[in-house]
Structures are given as structure tokens and as C-alpha cells.
Design an enzyme around this catalytic site. Structure first.
Site, PDB file in Angstrom:
ATOM      1  N   PRO A 307      45.302  52.026  28.469  1.00 27.38           N
ATOM      2  CA  PRO A 307      45.029  50.753  28.875  1.00 27.38           C
ATOM      3  C   PRO A 307      45.781  50.558  30.323  1.00 27.38           C
ATOM      4  CG  PRO A 307      46.628  50.837  27.238  1.00 27.38           C
ATOM      5  CD  PRO A 307      46.141  52.256  27.482  1.00 27.38           C
ATOM      6  N   TYR A 349      34.088  40.773  42.413  1.00 24.80           N
ATOM      7  CA  TYR A 349      33.427  40.560  40.786  1.00 24.80           C
ATOM      8  C   TYR A 349      33.335  39.332  40.469  1.00 24.80           C
ATOM      9  CZ  TYR A 349      36.414  45.184  40.597  1.00 24.80           C
ATOM     10  OH  TYR A 349      36.994  46.165  40.820  1.00 24.80           O
ATOM     11  N   CYS A 387      37.644  35.362  57.464  1.00 26.07           N
ATOM     12  CA  CYS A 387      36.355  34.735  58.002  1.00 26.07           C
ATOM     13  C   CYS A 387      34.968  35.480  57.400  1.00 26.07           C
ATOM     14  CB  CYS A 387      36.434  35.168  59.535  1.00 26.07           C
ATOM     15  SG  CYS A 387      37.500  34.519  60.475  1.00 26.07           S
ATOM     16  N   GLU A 388      35.220  35.139  55.876  1.00 28.32           N
ATOM     17  CA  GLU A 388      34.117  35.575  55.089  1.00 28.32           C
ATOM     18  C   GLU A 388      33.649  34.523  54.122  1.00 28.32           C
ATOM     19  OE1 GLU A 388      32.387  38.730  54.572  1.00 28.32           O
ATOM     20  OE2 GLU A 388      33.622  39.813  56.177  1.00 28.32           O
TER      21      GLU A 388
HETATM   22  C1  LIG Z   1      40.578  52.249  35.348  1.00 24.54           C
HETATM   23  C2  LIG Z   1      40.853  53.341  34.213  1.00 24.54           C
HETATM   24  C3  LIG Z   1      41.561  52.938  32.993  1.00 24.54           C
HETATM   25  C4  LIG Z   1      41.958  51.672  32.971  1.00 24.54           C
HETATM   26  O1  LIG Z   1      41.145  50.377  32.708  1.00 24.54           O
HETATM   27  P1  LIG Z   1      41.682  49.163  32.455  1.00 24.54           P
HETATM   28  O2  LIG Z   1      40.399  48.176  32.452  1.00 24.54           O
HETATM   29  O3  LIG Z   1      42.384  48.437  33.473  1.00 24.54           O
HETATM   30  O4  LIG Z   1      42.278  49.116  30.912  1.00 24.54           O
HETATM   31  C5  LIG Z   1      41.655  53.989  32.282  1.00 24.54           C
HETATM   32  N1  LIG Z   1      41.213  55.142  32.497  1.00 24.54           N
HETATM   33  C6  LIG Z   1      40.476  55.503  33.588  1.00 24.54           C
HETATM   34  C7  LIG Z   1      39.998  56.863  33.863  1.00 24.54           C
HETATM   35  C8  LIG Z   1      40.373  54.401  34.549  1.00 24.54           C
HETATM   36  O5  LIG Z   1      39.512  54.804  35.710  1.00 24.54           O
END
Ligand SMILES: *Cc1c(COP(=O)(O)O)cnc(C)c1O
EC number: 4.1.1.20
Length: 471
Positions: A307, A349, A387-388
Site C-alpha cells: 500500500p 486525474y 498559467c494553465e
Molecule cells: C504505486 C505503486 C504501489 C502503491 O499504489 P497505491 O495506490 O498508492 O497503494 C504499489 N506497488 C507498486 C509497484 C506501485 O508502483
């Protein structure tokens, strides 16, 4: 600089949320933050300012460890790589998952030893691989996760023969936006149907310890099925590797040696609710679904998770000051001092972040504006100084009628906030304050205009003035 709360009451988020002391709610909402304290921090350290509460980071670690008691829990440091956060996570007992040479160095500097470092090399630049091989020479416990057979060759060229994990592209993805869905994207990992062969090759040449997949970010209650599918595929692959005779996928497999993996890493992507009324992730339910889907794992093979967002997102807010209130025929535009260079997620996003007006501004006549409780909710667009056109933190959002000088708090900003900050428009990056058991400390100073110049040729006394071709 630091400020200690009057009376040392230790206003933890749990208490502010009305939880009993020691409680650990599944989410901390923006409304749970102590407005007076945020005002004090903004007054002391100016805006834009990130505030990251290490106590909440620890609570998030504790909930993860409690939900996954038998798993290896690795913090994906790219969500927030600040030293104070890394130290808190290290002390809480999580490992560190790093995506670059820089992240490796920062995790080492924060005190993670090699056996707790996992380097996930995605199309790794030569410089990164050189560095990782150098780190591994001193820290042989480090694990390198490779997403292409080329990377195995490139590691071998550098004399690396240590711990390796194979990243698999499971062919299923999850994510709150197509840009964060990695599981199905060919960029990440070795295609599932070639993964067993790649793992066997890796086992011949290196110390193969695990297989890994990360589907993308944003496991939420609606996407549990694709998470379950990914996890099930990974469990199956681990069983095939452990027992090639039973796998029945051809002669090559039948003649292969069994491979005992230390772990099956099913990645991160644990979602947090950004909308105020969205329910928090039911972590125990996700953990149960994960365990069930991966089972039965070969003996001595553990589950691992990675995580990032979940550890830090609701532990952070971004504070920004209103400098302009402009009524237009279509909408009221509220200009603030933080923009996409401070918090990119809304522009990149279309991400939603809760925003709360904490007030404190001035009326047009120079007197104090009314308290926010007395102001009417007004639909506004909050726009930054870049400026976007995309440089907005929200559109058509009802906030307590903003006045110039008001302080706005942008919530759930602790993950992928500061880490995605840039100096576009030659804007120095903001400061960050870490809250730790009632004490606020500057974790990262505000960059200055001078900082912008230091790396440019001719500007810095120690700059590299050689022409580009000579470097
Ligand atoms: C970014 C990433 C994570 C964590 O993703 P979250 O959405 O922040 O939990 C875990 N493993 C890898 C390989 C990633 O690139």
C-alpha cells in the site's frame, strides 16, 4: 521551528473525530482536522503549506498490519517519500517499496536496512541499475523486482546475483483513472502466460524469492472482483512454480525444478475515500477476500502487499490562502496561492479533493469577514496561480462564501501531493510541516527563488559549466 499545543492536549485526529482516545477510525475526514490548529500553522509557516500528521500515518500502518497479520506489508514510498513519514513507517514495522535509485537512497537514509528494501525497477535507467547494484553490494538483503527479462540481463551485466522478484502483468487492472491502471498496461510486468518461464529463468540465474503484481491504484468496493481475479492468478502461478508436475503446462514445465517462493506480492491500490460522503474501504473485508483468493499458497510462501496511498493520504492536508475573489457572469473564481505545481492530482486525474474554507479573511471594506459559519455556501471555482486552464483545485463547488485572506484546507492530500509537486512556472515548491504527538516541525523547508537558479549553468558557483557534450 516548532509549536506545541497549548495545554499539551494532544489533539489527535481520533479525538477530534469524536472517537475515544486510542481509537483508530477507518478514515480521517477533512472536517476532523482542528481548524484553529491549521490557522496557527499557516500563520507560523505561511502558505501554500502541506501538513502531514505522523500519528495518523501510524494509525494507518496499524490498521493494515491488523488486517493482514500474516502478510509482509511494504509501504510504496512514492506516495510520500518525506523523511519523517519514512521514519514513522519504518518504526511501525513496514518494509519499503522503492521505484527509483532516489527512493532507495531516501529509504536507506531514513534507516531501512537492506532486508527491508524492495526495488521495483520499471524500465530502469542505467544510472538507477548501477546505483541499485552498488547498494546491493553493501546491503545484500535488498530485493530487485524486475518487469522484463531484459532487466535480468542488465542486472547480471552489473555483477548482481542477489534476490530477485518477477513482476507479472496479470492482465487485469483496477484504478480510479485510466492513468493509474497498471495491471492491464503492457508497460508493467511480464505477460502472465510467459511469467512462469521468466520466473524459472530468474531462479537459475539469481535468488528468486517472489512474484509480484500491482493492478493499479484505487481498489474500492466496486472493484473487488478485479482485485480478487488478480490475486487468484498470482496464487495459481505460485502453485505452478512450486509444483511444475501438477501444472501440466507442457514439457518445459514438467522437467522444471520446483521453486519455493518466499512471497506472493499482490501490490497496492487500497483506496481511500476522497469525497466526504464516500464510505471508507472495508479493510478487513478486502483482507479476507485477498487471503481467500490467493489460497492455498504453497507452504512457507507468504502473502505480501504494497500500500502507498492508504498509508498517507488522509494524514495530509494542503493549506492555501485566498488572494483574489472574482465574480464573473458564469461563476465566482477564487484565486489561491497553491496550484497544480503544489497538488497535481486535480489537473492530471480530474481528482476530487475535499476543500474547506477555514475563514480568517477580510471584507472588502478592510474589516474582518464574518465567521465562516455565518457565510452562505456559494458555488466557486478555486484556481491556482499557474498559467494553465487546468490549474484548478475544484470547479463549481459550494464553499462558505470566500473572502480575500481566507485560509482553505484541501483534504486527503497526503499521498501523491508533495511527491508530484513541480517547479513549473518557476514556482518554488511548498513547505511541509510534520505533526508528531502534538508537536509541529518543519519537515521540508519552503524552496526559495534562489533554489530555482542553483542548478542552472552559470548561476551556481559550484555549477557544472562544461558543455552538455562533455559531461
Ligand atoms: C504505486 C505503486 C504501489 C502503491 O499504489 P497505491 O495506490 O498508492 O497503494 C504499489 N506497488 C507498486 C509497484 C506501485 O508502483
Amino acid at each position: 521551528m516548532s509549536d506545541r499545543d497549548a495545554g499539551g492536549t494532544g489533539d489527535t485526529g481520533a479525538e477530534a473525530a469524536g472517537e475515544p482516545a486510542g481509537g483508530n477510525p477507518p478514515v480521517r475526514r477533512l472536517s476532523d482536522w482542528d481548524a484553529e490548529r491549521l490557522h496557527r500553522l499557516a500563520a507560523a509557516h505561511e502558505t501554500p503549506l502541506y501538513v502531514q500528521d505522523l500519528d495518523r500515518v501510524r494509525e494507518n500502518c496499524e490498521r493494515l498490519l491488523a488486517a493482514f497479520p500474516d502478510a509482509d506489508v511494504r509501504y510504496a514510498v512514492k506516495a510520500h517519500t518525506g523523511r519523517a513519514v519514512l521514519e514513522a513507517v519504518r518504526d511501525a514495522g513496514l518494509d519499503a517499496e522503492c521505484a527509483s535509485a532516489g527512493e532507495l537512497d531516501r529509504a536507506l537514509a531514513a534507516g531501512f536496512d537492506g532486508s527491508r528494501l524492495h526495488y521495483t525497477a520499471v524500465n530502469p535507467p542505467a544510472r538507477d541499475l548501477d546505483h541499485a547494484a552498488g547498494v546491493a553490494a553493501g546491503e545484500p538483503g535488498i530485493t530487485v523486482t524486475v518487469g522484463a527479462v531484459d532487466t535480468l540481463d542488465r542486472l547480471a551485466e552489473r555483477g548482481y546475483d542477489g534476490r530477485v522478484c518477477v513482476r507479472v502483468n496479470p492482465g487485469v487492472g483496477a484504478g480510479h483513472h485510466e492513468k493509474v491502471t497498471t495491471g492491464g498496461a503492457a508497460k508493467f510486468g511480464i505477460p502472465y502466460d510467459r511469467a512462469a518461464d521468466a520466473a524459472r529463468e530468474a531462479a537459475e540465474r539469481f535468488d528468486l524469492v517472489g512474484i509480484h503484481a500491482h493492478a493499479g491504484s484505487g481498489i474500492d468496493p466496486d472493484q473487488l472482483d478485479s482485485h480478487r481475479e488478480l490475486v487468484a492468478r498470482m496464487g495459481e502461478l505460485a502453485r505452478d512454480l512450486a509444483d511444475p508436475d501438477a501444472a501440466g503446462d507442457g514439457d518445459a514445465a514438467a522437467s522444471a525444478d520446483p521453486i519455493a517462493l518466499e512471497y506472493v506480492d499482490v501490490g497496492g491500490g487500497f483506496g481511500v475515500p476522497y469525497e466526504e460522503d464516500a464510505p471508507p474501504l472495508d479493510l478487513p473485508a478486502v483482507a479476507a477476500a485477498t487471503r481467500e483468493a490467493v489460497a492455498p499458497l504453497p507452504e512457507d510462501t507468504d502473502l505480501a502487499i504494497e500500500p502507498g496511498r492508504y498509508v498517507v493520504a488522509d494524514a495530509g492536508v494542503l493549506l492555501t490562502r485566498v488572494n483574489t475573489v472574482k465574480p464573473t457572469p458564469d461563476e465566482t473564481v477564487v484565486g489561491v496561492d497553491a496550484g497544480m505545481t503544489d497538488l497535481l492530482r486535480p489537473a492530471m486525474y480530474d481528482a476530487y479533493h475535499p476543500i474547506r474554507n477555514l475563514g480568517g479573511g477580510r471584507a472588502r471594506d478592510g474589516g474582518d469577514a464574518p465567521s465562516v459559519a455565518e457565510r452562505e455556501a456559494t458555488p466557486v471555482t478555486v484556481a491556482g496561480p499557474i498559467c494553465e486552464t487546468g490549474d484548478t483545485l475544484c470547479k463549481d463547488r459550494a464553499l462558505a462564501d470566500p473572502a480575500r485572506g481566507d485560509l482553505l484546507a484541501v483534504g486527503v492530500a497526503g499521498a501523491y501531493g508533495y511527491e508530484m509537486a513541480s517547479q513549473y512556472n518557476s514556482r518554488p515548491r511548498p513547505a511541509e510541516v510534520a505533526l508528531d504527538d502534538g508537536t509541529a516541525t518543519i519537515a521540508r523547508r519552503r524552496e526559495t527563488l534562489g533554489d530555482l537558479l542553483t542548478v542552472e549553468r552559470g548561476a551556481a558557483p559550484d555549477g557544472d559549466d562544461r558543455p552538455e557534450g562533455d559531461r
